[in-house]
Design an enzyme around this catalytic site. Structure first.
Site, PDB file in Angstrom:
ATOM      1  N   LYS A 108     -15.915  -5.808  20.896  1.00  0.00           N
ATOM      2  CA  LYS A 108     -14.525  -5.520  20.763  1.00  0.00           C
ATOM      3  C   LYS A 108     -14.086  -4.136  21.322  1.00  0.00           C
ATOM      4  CE  LYS A 108     -10.071  -4.673  18.293  1.00  0.00           C
ATOM      5  NZ  LYS A 108      -9.373  -4.283  16.795  1.00  0.00           N
ATOM      6  N   ALA A 159     -10.068  -8.889  13.337  1.00  0.00           N
ATOM      7  CA  ALA A 159     -10.491  -7.950  13.568  1.00  0.00           C
ATOM      8  C   ALA A 159     -10.902  -6.644  13.285  1.00  0.00           C
ATOM      9  CB  ALA A 159      -9.853  -7.844  14.859  1.00  0.00           C
ATOM     10  N   ILE A 176     -10.606  -2.909   7.137  1.00  0.00           N
ATOM     11  CA  ILE A 176     -11.931  -3.014   6.764  1.00  0.00           C
ATOM     12  C   ILE A 176     -12.477  -1.666   6.463  1.00  0.00           C
ATOM     13  CG2 ILE A 176     -14.018  -3.694   7.386  1.00  0.00           C
ATOM     14  CD1 ILE A 176     -12.567  -6.437   7.874  1.00  0.00           C
ATOM     15  N   GLY A 228     -10.998  11.314  10.790  1.00  0.00           N
ATOM     16  CA  GLY A 228      -9.579  10.296  10.826  1.00  0.00           C
ATOM     17  C   GLY A 228      -9.262   9.745  12.008  1.00  0.00           C
ATOM     18  N   ALA A 279     -14.664  -6.549   0.846  1.00  0.00           N
ATOM     19  CA  ALA A 279     -13.821  -5.303   0.188  1.00  0.00           C
ATOM     20  C   ALA A 279     -14.970  -4.970  -1.245  1.00  0.00           C
ATOM     21  CB  ALA A 279     -12.235  -4.580  -0.133  1.00  0.00           C
TER      22      ALA A 279
HETATM   23  P1  FAD Z   1     -10.039 -10.669  -1.243  1.00  0.00           P
HETATM   24  O1  FAD Z   1     -10.999 -11.243  -0.493  1.00  0.00           O
HETATM   25  O2  FAD Z   1      -8.203 -11.461  -1.644  1.00  0.00           O
HETATM   26  O3  FAD Z   1     -11.601 -10.639  -2.534  1.00  0.00           O
HETATM   27  C1  FAD Z   1     -10.864 -10.755  -3.873  1.00  0.00           C
HETATM   28  C2  FAD Z   1     -11.694 -10.896  -4.488  1.00  0.00           C
HETATM   29  O4  FAD Z   1     -11.649 -10.743  -5.811  1.00  0.00           O
HETATM   30  C3  FAD Z   1     -12.148 -12.703  -4.387  1.00  0.00           C
HETATM   31  O5  FAD Z   1     -13.223 -12.644  -4.758  1.00  0.00           O
HETATM   32  C4  FAD Z   1     -11.255 -13.198  -5.801  1.00  0.00           C
HETATM   33  O6  FAD Z   1     -12.670 -14.467  -5.908  1.00  0.00           O
HETATM   34  C5  FAD Z   1     -11.280 -11.974  -6.359  1.00  0.00           C
HETATM   35  N1  FAD Z   1     -10.770 -12.276  -7.738  1.00  0.00           N
HETATM   36  C6  FAD Z   1      -9.295 -11.948  -7.695  1.00  0.00           C
HETATM   37  N2  FAD Z   1      -8.827 -12.000  -9.088  1.00  0.00           N
HETATM   38  C7  FAD Z   1      -9.715 -12.724 -10.137  1.00  0.00           C
HETATM   39  C8  FAD Z   1     -10.161 -12.396 -10.851  1.00  0.00           C
HETATM   40  N3  FAD Z   1      -8.841 -12.742 -12.509  1.00  0.00           N
HETATM   41  N4  FAD Z   1     -11.504 -12.837 -11.497  1.00  0.00           N
HETATM   42  C9  FAD Z   1     -12.104 -12.993 -10.635  1.00  0.00           C
HETATM   43  N5  FAD Z   1     -12.611 -12.735  -9.715  1.00  0.00           N
HETATM   44  C10 FAD Z   1     -10.925 -12.352  -9.009  1.00  0.00           C
HETATM   45  N6  FAD Z   1      -7.885  -6.183   8.396  1.00  0.00           N
HETATM   46  C11 FAD Z   1      -8.586  -6.393   8.779  1.00  0.00           C
HETATM   47  O7  FAD Z   1      -9.327  -4.850   8.829  1.00  0.00           O
HETATM   48  N7  FAD Z   1      -8.920  -6.866   9.821  1.00  0.00           N
HETATM   49  C12 FAD Z   1      -7.788  -7.543  10.550  1.00  0.00           C
HETATM   50  O8  FAD Z   1      -8.015  -8.308  11.328  1.00  0.00           O
HETATM   51  C13 FAD Z   1      -7.407  -7.714   9.293  1.00  0.00           C
HETATM   52  N8  FAD Z   1      -6.854  -9.084   9.468  1.00  0.00           N
HETATM   53  C14 FAD Z   1      -5.553  -9.787   8.243  1.00  0.00           C
HETATM   54  C15 FAD Z   1      -4.948 -10.453   8.786  1.00  0.00           C
HETATM   55  C16 FAD Z   1      -3.734 -10.715   7.290  1.00  0.00           C
HETATM   56  C17 FAD Z   1      -2.451 -12.035   7.546  1.00  0.00           C
HETATM   57  C18 FAD Z   1      -3.812 -10.019   6.031  1.00  0.00           C
HETATM   58  C19 FAD Z   1      -2.857 -10.864   4.585  1.00  0.00           C
HETATM   59  C20 FAD Z   1      -5.191  -9.036   6.249  1.00  0.00           C
HETATM   60  C21 FAD Z   1      -5.562  -9.434   7.146  1.00  0.00           C
HETATM   61  N9  FAD Z   1      -6.901  -7.972   6.872  1.00  0.00           N
HETATM   62  C22 FAD Z   1      -7.140  -7.297   7.982  1.00  0.00           C
HETATM   63  C23 FAD Z   1      -6.724  -7.434   5.590  1.00  0.00           C
HETATM   64  C24 FAD Z   1      -8.323  -8.040   5.053  1.00  0.00           C
HETATM   65  O9  FAD Z   1      -8.107  -9.207   4.887  1.00  0.00           O
HETATM   66  C25 FAD Z   1      -8.633  -8.379   3.784  1.00  0.00           C
HETATM   67  O10 FAD Z   1      -8.566  -5.889   3.691  1.00  0.00           O
HETATM   68  C26 FAD Z   1     -10.386  -7.803   3.623  1.00  0.00           C
HETATM   69  O11 FAD Z   1     -10.659  -9.169   3.600  1.00  0.00           O
HETATM   70  C27 FAD Z   1     -10.702  -6.903   1.903  1.00  0.00           C
HETATM   71  O12 FAD Z   1      -9.729  -7.809   1.327  1.00  0.00           O
HETATM   72  P2  FAD Z   1     -10.557  -7.764  -0.543  1.00  0.00           P
HETATM   73  O13 FAD Z   1     -12.201  -7.964  -0.683  1.00  0.00           O
HETATM   74  O14 FAD Z   1      -9.860  -6.608  -0.681  1.00  0.00           O
HETATM   75  O15 FAD Z   1      -9.548  -9.205  -1.073  1.00  0.00           O
END
Ligand code: FAD
Length: 509
Positions: free
Chosen positions: A86, A58, A355, A443, A24
């Site tokens: 896919k 995915a 995503i 959407g 993200a």
């Molecule tokens: P994260 O990847 O957790 O990133 C968080 C960031 O914040 C990291 O860089 C971390 O270091 C930072 N951070 C946190 N706290 C601090 C702090 N105090 N100081 C500095 N940095 C900090 N999505 C899909 O579209 N398709 C899928 O197939 C899919 N499968 C999934 C399966 C599972 C089991 C789960 C749990 C999720 C899945 N998702 C899927 C969702 C997808 O993984 C997330 O939407 C995507 O990876 C985005 O994650 P994020 O960047 O929000 O969070």
């Protein structure tokens, strides 16, 4: 005060601070750098010690537009992330044990006289003529045959009746976008944020401070800190709307395995299990697996054993358990903080939507990007659009559980008999009575997606649109047979998915 910075001079760039460098965070950084050059300066803070969630493999077809608009070459993207193509998601054992269907990225057959193909199919089906509706879908037939070719731009209705997405290595997306963003001026700071500062007058967030004492000021803060939700949850304490009564799965046991023998499937598989479902996502170099389950119905140890017993290839690690709750923040944009990604909400990955929800939030943010001040109207508009999309996805996911005949476990008995949101109740009644899908035209998950799940899970209405009573039976039956034969011929002419992937890999050499 936040946004004072933006107001320090006419045209001064808005100082954006992105908290978090997962998928993200880096998607947001890349998009702002690409689409708002000169209007925004971007600082991104991420902690290597905390790391990223590392799952999320995915995707949906919309991601292609995102990659394209950034100007990243598709082959380069696929090589960097070890991606495969896919064409949809196969659901096994959801309607009943032994049943299966593919929810394709595309339409069935061809719509005639503005009437959806499924109405003709229902008519033929009830007259005893038709084959399963899957046989009238080019992407489904290609998926079964493990063949893939991009839809040609100048193709006819069949060639262009589908889209495609990617299955990629979740740990490789952020590094790719990081190089892209840093080349466009995004500054990255490594370290853990330990405190958040608010402006005494306005209450807006104005700075974050890292463990080493470094302080980073900003006008607009994007919370991409994942499940930690450092700003939107931790600092602003925005209410969490809990949806676990509809979507009780709250854990996943993830288990990557060695690549399987045989062709790489151009689709994701979701197989229902006693207390949830498991994913199988084939990448070039390995296969992602995971059991998404309800901890009220299955312990973590049981889930780990179940996934270890279910996978086909050799595991590359021990199962890793992730914990989450279905739901979202009541508002994703509060004050000068916009939450994107897991910090904003979580809907389990049954339809690979997370995503996409990130991408959609980024698109809306860029459209409504604040200038010198955050305008309440822009913020409200953003929140309304995000709510709508989350609610629609939520209802579509609930359908996969609720539309079941399974009564073989407490979990399936619970989801089969639970109350569902009123909007979904209405949609399902409309379908049962008239085979109509409550229409919306933009959407996610438009008519063909709902049709795929309804029919795939055995809700087959006895009615159809009366306009589908033309043409006569013989003509309709002939058209259906011709269509199925034409689809078979088109699929036979497509290269194998493996071959398309090998061509992309070879181009790097
Ligand atoms: P994260 O990847 O957790 O990133 C968080 C960031 O914040 C990291 O860089 C971390 O270091 C930072 N951070 C946190 N706290 C601090 C702090 N105090 N100081 C500095 N940095 C900090 N999505 C899909 O579209 N398709 C899928 O197939 C899919 N499968 C999934 C399966 C599972 C089991 C789960 C749990 C999720 C899945 N998702 C899927 C969702 C997808 O993984 C997330 O939407 C995507 O990876 C985005 O994650 P994020 O960047 O929000 O969070």
């Amino acid at each position: 005060m936040a946004n004072k910075g933006a107001a320090t001079g006419q045209g001064a760039p808005v100082r954006v601070v992105i908290v978090g460098g997962g998928t993200a965070g880096w998607m947001t950084a890349a998009a702002i750098a690409r689409f708002l050059p000169g209007q925004a300066s971007v600082d991104l803070v991420e902690s290597e010690a905390i790391g990223i969630v590392g799952v999320g493999e995915a995707t949906l077809p919309h991601l292609r537009a995102f990659i394209q608009r950034l100007g990243i070459d598709e082959a380069e993207f696929m090589r960097a992330t070890s991606a495969t193509f896919k064409l949809g998601i196969e659901f096994r054992d959801f309607g009943a044990i032994g049943d299966g269907y593919i929810h394709p990225f595309g339409a069935y057959g061809v719509d005639l006289a503005d009437v959806g193909f499924h109405h003709y199919w229902l008519r033929a089906h009830h007259a005893g003529h038709s084959r399963p509706i899957d046989e009238y879908s080019l992407p489904i037939a290609a998926a079964h045959a493990a063949r893939f070719r991009r839809p040609p731009e100048d193709g006819d209705f069949l060639d262009t009746s589908f889209g495609y997405a990617y299955q990629f290595d979740a740990t490789r997306m952020a590094p790719l976008l990081r190089s892209y963003s840093e080349a466009r001026g995004v500054r990255r700071t490594e370290g853990r944020i330990v405190s958040v500062e608010r402006d005494g007058e306005s209450g807006d967030v104005c700075a974050v401070t890292l463990e080493n004492g470094e302080r980073i000021e900003g006008d607009l803060f994007i919370d991409c800190s994942g499940f930690r939700a450092l700003l939107i949850g931790g600092e602003l304490d925005e209410h969490w709307e809990d949806w676990s009564h509809w979507l009780p799965c709250d854990r996943a046991a993830a288990l990557p395995c060695e690549a399987a023998d045989g062709p790489i499937a151009p689709y994701t598989r979701a197989t229902a299990m006693a207390a949830g479902w498991r994913w199988r996502i084939p990448l070039r170099h390995r296969v992602g697996n995971g059991y998404v389950f309800s901890s009220a119905h299955c312990s973590e140890d049981e889930a780990c054993s179940a996934i270890l017993g279910a996978v086909e290839g050799t595991p590359l690690a021990d199962p890793r358990v992730l914990r989450f709750r279905a739901g979202r923040r009541r508002r994703a944009w509060v004050r000068n903080v916009v939450a994107i990604g897991l910090a904003a909400g979580f809907l389990e990955p049954l339809e690979s939507t997370s995503i996409h929800l990130v991408q959609m939030a980024i698109t809306r943010l860029i459209e409504l990007f604040p200038g010198r001040r955050v305008e309440a109207a822009d913020r409200d508009e953003f929140n309304a659009l995000i709510d709508l999309e989350y609610d629609r996805v939520r209802d579509f996911l609930i359908l996969h559980y609720h539309a079941t005949r399974r009564d073989d476990s407490d979990f399936w008995n619970h989801v089969r008999t639970m109350d569902v949101p009123e909007a979904l109740e209405r949609k399902m009644a409309l379908w049962r009575e008239s085979a109509r899908v409550e229409a919306y035209h933009e959407g996610l998950f438009l008519e063909p997606s709902w049709v795929a799940v309804y029919l795939g899970q055995g809700i087959v209405p006895n009615a159809w649109d009366p306009r589908a009573n033309n043409p006569d039976d013989a003509t309709l039956n002939r058209s259906l047979d011709d269509l199925a034969s034409e689809i078979d011929a088109r699929v036979a002419a497509m290269p194998l998915h493996d071959r398309t992937l090998a061509t992309i890999a070879a181009r790097a050499a």
